[in-house]
Design a protein around this motif. Sequence first.
Motif, PDB file in Angstrom:
ATOM      1  N   ILE A 251     -32.571  20.225 -32.171  1.00 35.93           N
ATOM      2  CA  ILE A 251     -33.352  19.957 -33.549  1.00 35.93           C
ATOM      3  C   ILE A 251     -34.262  21.284 -33.745  1.00 35.93           C
ATOM      4  N   PRO A 252     -35.243  21.245 -33.070  1.00 35.96           N
ATOM      5  CA  PRO A 252     -35.897  22.444 -33.164  1.00 35.96           C
ATOM      6  C   PRO A 252     -35.356  23.769 -32.951  1.00 35.96           C
ATOM      7  N   GLN A 253     -34.056  23.716 -32.190  1.00 36.20           N
ATOM      8  CA  GLN A 253     -33.762  25.397 -31.827  1.00 36.20           C
ATOM      9  C   GLN A 253     -32.654  25.493 -33.183  1.00 36.20           C
ATOM     10  N   GLN A 264     -37.826  17.465 -41.314  1.00 39.88           N
ATOM     11  CA  GLN A 264     -36.732  17.191 -42.225  1.00 39.88           C
ATOM     12  C   GLN A 264     -35.634  16.704 -41.511  1.00 39.88           C
ATOM     13  N   LEU A 265     -34.867  17.599 -40.514  1.00 40.12           N
ATOM     14  CA  LEU A 265     -33.775  17.547 -39.849  1.00 40.12           C
ATOM     15  C   LEU A 265     -33.827  16.031 -38.944  1.00 40.12           C
ATOM     16  N   ALA A 266     -35.210  16.044 -38.143  1.00 40.96           N
ATOM     17  CA  ALA A 266     -35.576  14.810 -37.575  1.00 40.96           C
ATOM     18  C   ALA A 266     -35.396  13.638 -38.263  1.00 40.96           C
ATOM     19  N   THR A 269     -31.770  12.645 -39.267  1.00 39.22           N
ATOM     20  CA  THR A 269     -31.067  11.998 -38.015  1.00 39.22           C
ATOM     21  C   THR A 269     -31.633  10.710 -37.505  1.00 39.22           C
ATOM     22  N   TRP A 270     -32.979  10.447 -37.979  1.00 39.24           N
ATOM     23  CA  TRP A 270     -33.721   9.127 -37.609  1.00 39.24           C
ATOM     24  C   TRP A 270     -32.958   7.965 -38.583  1.00 39.24           C
ATOM     25  N   GLN A 271     -32.776   8.377 -39.735  1.00 38.38           N
ATOM     26  CA  GLN A 271     -32.206   7.690 -40.901  1.00 38.38           C
ATOM     27  C   GLN A 271     -30.874   7.111 -40.608  1.00 38.38           C
ATOM     28  N   ALA A 285     -26.592  14.665 -40.102  1.00 36.50           N
ATOM     29  CA  ALA A 285     -27.986  15.078 -40.729  1.00 36.50           C
ATOM     30  C   ALA A 285     -28.231  16.508 -41.093  1.00 36.50           C
ATOM     31  N   LEU A 286     -27.634  17.453 -40.409  1.00 35.14           N
ATOM     32  CA  LEU A 286     -27.729  18.800 -40.519  1.00 35.14           C
ATOM     33  C   LEU A 286     -26.975  19.036 -41.828  1.00 35.14           C
ATOM     34  N   ASN A 287     -25.786  18.569 -41.875  1.00 33.27           N
ATOM     35  CA  ASN A 287     -24.867  18.877 -43.144  1.00 33.27           C
ATOM     36  C   ASN A 287     -25.551  18.202 -44.261  1.00 33.27           C
TER      37      ASN A 287
END
Length: 385
Positions: A251-253, A264-266, A269-271, A285-287
């Motif tokens: 995620i940070p990468q 936001q991405l985390a 993903t969590w959701q 999540a990324l999409n």
Amino acid sequence: MKSPFIYGKTVSNDAFTDRTQESEKLSNNLLQGINTIIISPRRWGKSSLVEKVVNTINGTQTDLKTVVIDLFSVSTEEEFLELFAKEVIKASSSKWQDWLKSGKDLFKQLVPKLSVGVDPSSDFSLSFDWEELKRHKDEILNLPEVIAQKKNIRFVVCLDEFQNLATFPDYEGLEKKMRAIWQRQKKVCYCLYGSKRHMMTEIFNNTSKPFYRFGDIILLQKISGEDWHQFILESFESTGKTISEEMARKIPQLMKDHSWYVQQLAHYTWQKTEKNAKMEEVAEALNELIQANSPLYQKEVENISGTQLNLLKAISKGAKQLTAAKTMQEYKLGTPRNVSKNKNILINEDIIHETSNGFEFLDPAFELWFKKTYFNQDYLDLLHP
């Protein structure tokens, strides 16, 4: 269950991660009366850092008052001066009765118009006659010192998006006035920060400008990937969920350690995770993140010229020597002069920035969208080892 990841607003409690050295340095500076300037791109966490330090100071220092003023929506000098006076007066006491009394007792030349509504915390207003205000703006700019001397306290004044003042028609006059008055104050310390790096650098690092060497400059860096990795793991665990070590690093990468986008991405993903987050959840999540921001990115490219767009294409492809004949020909960049001009425009618009290895997009999600849109590079492929 409430998400442990926060973006879109300042983060100063559980969702705040790392920044230990910066927090300590800023806290020490403000407690010791050292003016501090913080410069970094948008959404790297300046406001959250200041809020965290200010909250800590408020909880430990009884003789020190703090005020944080956001100048983002302030568009005139009159608005700034009235907002400055109102917020300083409000920060000087917790009682609205004191605000009204202070408003009448603290000025010698100016006559403020004061009013308090049903909810004083949000309905306290203060205004002045503009002609009088222009003649006696010194009284406003020196107000924190006057209050501090009268009450035998110290003041820390934090001004967010400080560079917005530079858009005022007579900013040069205001700039000289602020520096002349603020540098003489003994009981007031200033924290000035903003997200337009080129403007902030011009204001505070140009030897010909009044605010040159006004205080200690902190060039805020990104939070490290390792700190983000640990934060993501612990945040998932704190809510009864887990995420694989690989994805907590990925995620940070993917977001190049950009504070806003990592959160936001985390969060996305969590959701999407019921128990354990794996590649599938991160991919979804990324999409979703890219799609949610696509209209903004589309508008971004619509507002730049064709040669600027071509320059972004060259940078996204990793071109280092932008004025090399081969690069200019391949990407149709025009002349070296065109390249230099467009490069400066994109830097000033905070679309790209210079690194030790050349240039890169400031917005990592925009870069992923850009590569997908113009080169059909699927960002989901980056999730695979």
